[in-house]
Design a protein around this motif. Structure first.
Motif, PDB file in Angstrom:
ATOM      1  N   LEU A   1      23.111   7.615 -14.629  1.00 43.65           N
ATOM      2  CA  LEU A   1      21.961   7.533 -15.890  1.00 43.65           C
ATOM      3  C   LEU A   1      21.154   6.346 -16.456  1.00 43.65           C
ATOM      4  O   LEU A   1      21.445   5.345 -15.610  1.00 43.65           O
ATOM      5  CB  LEU A   1      22.692   7.528 -17.184  1.00 43.65           C
ATOM      6  CG  LEU A   1      21.670   7.175 -18.312  1.00 43.65           C
ATOM      7  CD1 LEU A   1      22.380   8.318 -19.584  1.00 43.65           C
ATOM      8  CD2 LEU A   1      20.769   6.212 -18.606  1.00 43.65           C
ATOM      9  N   THR A   2      19.742   5.968 -15.822  1.00 46.44           N
ATOM     10  CA  THR A   2      18.407   5.339 -15.220  1.00 46.44           C
ATOM     11  C   THR A   2      17.542   5.177 -16.323  1.00 46.44           C
ATOM     12  O   THR A   2      17.622   6.503 -17.135  1.00 46.44           O
ATOM     13  CB  THR A   2      18.519   5.499 -14.039  1.00 46.44           C
ATOM     14  OG1 THR A   2      17.627   6.316 -13.633  1.00 46.44           O
ATOM     15  CG2 THR A   2      19.291   4.546 -12.890  1.00 46.44           C
ATOM     16  N   ALA A   3      16.719   4.483 -16.403  1.00 46.03           N
ATOM     17  CA  ALA A   3      15.627   4.533 -17.125  1.00 46.03           C
ATOM     18  C   ALA A   3      14.620   5.655 -16.772  1.00 46.03           C
ATOM     19  O   ALA A   3      14.507   5.712 -15.315  1.00 46.03           O
ATOM     20  CB  ALA A   3      14.708   3.523 -17.503  1.00 46.03           C
TER      21      ALA A   3
ATOM     22  N   TYR B   1      27.396   5.165 -21.156  1.00 44.92           N
ATOM     23  CA  TYR B   1      26.275   3.781 -21.391  1.00 44.92           C
ATOM     24  C   TYR B   1      26.594   3.464 -22.758  1.00 44.92           C
ATOM     25  O   TYR B   1      25.959   3.854 -24.179  1.00 44.92           O
ATOM     26  CB  TYR B   1      25.075   4.527 -20.862  1.00 44.92           C
ATOM     27  CG  TYR B   1      25.617   4.919 -19.440  1.00 44.92           C
ATOM     28  CD1 TYR B   1      24.733   3.589 -18.244  1.00 44.92           C
ATOM     29  CD2 TYR B   1      25.878   5.925 -18.436  1.00 44.92           C
ATOM     30  CE1 TYR B   1      24.256   3.766 -17.474  1.00 44.92           C
ATOM     31  CE2 TYR B   1      25.908   6.041 -17.777  1.00 44.92           C
ATOM     32  CZ  TYR B   1      24.928   5.049 -16.348  1.00 44.92           C
ATOM     33  OH  TYR B   1      25.224   5.290 -15.075  1.00 44.92           O
TER      34      TYR B   1
ATOM     35  N   PRO C   1      15.560   1.364 -22.159  1.00 46.12           N
ATOM     36  CA  PRO C   1      15.296   2.457 -21.446  1.00 46.12           C
ATOM     37  C   PRO C   1      14.601   2.766 -22.725  1.00 46.12           C
ATOM     38  O   PRO C   1      13.484   3.715 -22.710  1.00 46.12           O
ATOM     39  CB  PRO C   1      16.994   3.367 -21.068  1.00 46.12           C
ATOM     40  CG  PRO C   1      17.221   2.300 -20.138  1.00 46.12           C
ATOM     41  CD  PRO C   1      17.523   0.975 -21.150  1.00 46.12           C
TER      42      PRO C   1
ATOM     43  N   LEU D   1      14.928   8.207 -27.000  1.00 43.33           N
ATOM     44  CA  LEU D   1      15.269   7.511 -25.995  1.00 43.33           C
ATOM     45  C   LEU D   1      15.620   8.809 -24.531  1.00 43.33           C
ATOM     46  O   LEU D   1      15.432  10.509 -24.746  1.00 43.33           O
ATOM     47  CB  LEU D   1      16.560   7.677 -25.692  1.00 43.33           C
ATOM     48  CG  LEU D   1      18.068   6.803 -24.905  1.00 43.33           C
ATOM     49  CD1 LEU D   1      17.035   5.630 -24.293  1.00 43.33           C
ATOM     50  CD2 LEU D   1      19.607   7.151 -24.887  1.00 43.33           C
ATOM     51  N   ARG D   2      14.352   8.146 -23.789  1.00 44.29           N
ATOM     52  CA  ARG D   2      14.006   9.225 -22.600  1.00 44.29           C
ATOM     53  C   ARG D   2      14.631   8.326 -21.427  1.00 44.29           C
ATOM     54  O   ARG D   2      14.445   7.129 -20.731  1.00 44.29           O
ATOM     55  CB  ARG D   2      12.220   8.849 -22.193  1.00 44.29           C
ATOM     56  CG  ARG D   2      11.919  10.143 -21.477  1.00 44.29           C
ATOM     57  CD  ARG D   2      10.358  10.153 -21.484  1.00 44.29           C
ATOM     58  NE  ARG D   2       9.818  11.058 -20.544  1.00 44.29           N
ATOM     59  CZ  ARG D   2       9.266   9.958 -18.941  1.00 44.29           C
ATOM     60  NH1 ARG D   2       9.321   9.012 -19.203  1.00 44.29           N
ATOM     61  NH2 ARG D   2       8.692  11.019 -18.259  1.00 44.29           N
ATOM     62  N   CYS D   3      15.763   9.273 -20.615  1.00 47.49           N
ATOM     63  CA  CYS D   3      16.074   8.408 -19.606  1.00 47.49           C
ATOM     64  C   CYS D   3      16.451   9.536 -18.582  1.00 47.49           C
ATOM     65  O   CYS D   3      16.362  10.623 -18.872  1.00 47.49           O
ATOM     66  CB  CYS D   3      17.413   7.884 -20.027  1.00 47.49           C
ATOM     67  SG  CYS D   3      18.572   9.180 -20.153  1.00 47.49           S
ATOM     68  N   ARG D   4      16.974   9.488 -17.220  1.00 44.08           N
ATOM     69  CA  ARG D   4      16.786  10.068 -15.978  1.00 44.08           C
ATOM     70  C   ARG D   4      18.208  10.717 -15.458  1.00 44.08           C
ATOM     71  O   ARG D   4      19.121   9.350 -16.160  1.00 44.08           O
ATOM     72  CB  ARG D   4      16.256   9.686 -14.999  1.00 44.08           C
ATOM     73  CG  ARG D   4      16.635  10.270 -13.841  1.00 44.08           C
ATOM     74  CD  ARG D   4      16.146  10.405 -12.616  1.00 44.08           C
ATOM     75  NE  ARG D   4      14.566  10.625 -12.063  1.00 44.08           N
ATOM     76  CZ  ARG D   4      13.376   9.833 -11.693  1.00 44.08           C
ATOM     77  NH1 ARG D   4      14.156   9.132 -10.625  1.00 44.08           N
ATOM     78  NH2 ARG D   4      12.112  10.158 -11.634  1.00 44.08           N
TER      79      ARG D   4
ATOM     80  N   LEU E   1      21.662   1.121 -23.288  1.00 46.25           N
ATOM     81  CA  LEU E   1      20.659   2.078 -23.677  1.00 46.25           C
ATOM     82  C   LEU E   1      18.823   1.145 -24.111  1.00 46.25           C
ATOM     83  O   LEU E   1      18.144   1.719 -24.019  1.00 46.25           O
ATOM     84  CB  LEU E   1      21.181   2.762 -24.512  1.00 46.25           C
ATOM     85  CG  LEU E   1      22.991   3.661 -24.032  1.00 46.25           C
ATOM     86  CD1 LEU E   1      22.600   4.179 -25.173  1.00 46.25           C
ATOM     87  CD2 LEU E   1      22.081   4.087 -23.090  1.00 46.25           C
TER      88      LEU E   1
END
Length: 321
Positions: free
Chosen positions: A129-131, A4, A12, A39-42, A9
């Motif tokens: 990877l998602t927000a 990504y 997010p 940066l905060r992501c799942r 990015l």
């Protein structure tokens, strides 16, 4: 690997810092000049996360530092000189936070493109990877104390702790995201280090060439004044008052609270200005019991100050602490 890049990015990152996609030396990066931006992501379905960064720093400095934590556990810190940072995971869903956590006053963040630069995040081919789920947002406007400098000691970058200073402690306790708008040595009259101008200028810009579109926080906390202590009081009053008007215009929908600096500089003046603008003024007397250098809270002092602040602001967010 599934990689990504900065444009993917940016979305997010908007909840958690002042980030922009920039081209620096023919290298596209996710860029910020603010300690405490994160940066905060799942991440789901991956055995690892690989963070790739560019270490744009002053040749006279020690290099930058990033902090990372998984699922709200302990932060781990990594020097940017590694360039690639690999974090082992399990395929279960994880919340990942990556924070700009250390630089030096020598880094020309405003005019020299020596801010924090993320090149990419990568996961396994099967990973996604998602927000992260959105949360309420607090904007913290301030100086080195709000940025997180000198919390763990007197060594630049290595002893900065934006991930555990009073602002981060407060945000964790009320379970919110946060945006840090703070620079070392800065004030309403005094320019900050790294070529950064005074607060009225840095409020709407990430650096000299990158305007920032203000976000929509649920609360704005202003902690400025200590670096202006050597200027005449009447000059501070005029300039601070003008800056608070600017803040209220920039964030018209958010409650704004003004903190008295932990040092208690300009306590009466800030209180008067706050009441003039019908804003809550937070008295911080005796909030911070210990300091690194007599001015910057150490970790124990920062934690206690953050706990105090969380209790004060929780009602604005519909929270309990």
């Amino acid at each position: 690997m599934r990689t990504y890049f900065p444009p993917q990015l940016l979305n997010p990152a908007q909840q958690t810092g002042r980030w922009a996609v920039r081209d620096i030396d023919d290298d596209q990066v996710l860029y910020t000049t603010n300690l405490g931006s994160y940066l905060r992501c799942r991440v789901t379905g991956s055995h690892q996360l690989i963070l790739t960064v560019a270490n744009h720093h002053s040749d006279l400095g020690t290099g930058q530092v990033y902090a990372l934590r998984v699922d709200g556990n302990l932060w781990r810190r990594f020097p940017a000189r590694q360039e690639k940072i690999t974090v082992p995971l399990t395929p279960a869903p994880h919340i990942i936070e990556i924070m700009a956590a250390g630089n030096t006053d020598l880094d020309e963040v405003w005019t020299g493109k020596q801010g924090f630069a993320i090149r990419s995040l990568a996961v396994d081919d099967a990973g996604i990877l998602t927000a992260a789920p959105t949360r309420l947002v607090i904007d913290f406007i301030g100086d080195s104390i709000t940025a997180g400098c000198w919390v763990a000691g007197r060594h630049a970058a290595a002893d900065y702790r934006p991930e555990s200073n009073y602002a981060a402690t407060c945000a964790d306790l009320v379970n919110t995201d946060s945006v840090r708008i703070a620079y070392s040595a800065g004030g309403v009259l005094r320019p900050a280090t790294g070529g950064v101008p005074v607060a009225s200028k840095f409020l709407r810009w990430i650096d000299r060439d990158t305007p920032w579109t203000p976000n929509h926080p649920q609360l704005v906390v202003v902690n400025l004044g200590v670096n202006d202590r050597r200027y005449p009081v009447n000059q501070f009053v005029t300039t601070y008052d003008r800056f608070i008007r600017q803040v209220t215009t920039t964030f018209p929908a958010a409650p704004i609270v003004l903190m008295i600096p932990f040092s208690q500089h300009f306590k009466n003046e800030i209180t008067t200005i706050g009441h003039r603008h019908q804003l809550r003024v937070i008295d911080t007397a005796n909030w911070c019991p210990s300091y690194t250098d007599g001015l910057h809270p150490n970790q124990a002092g920062a934690t206690i100050a953050g706990q105090h602040l969380a209790r004060v602001i929780a009602p604005y967010l519909g929270k309990k602490v």
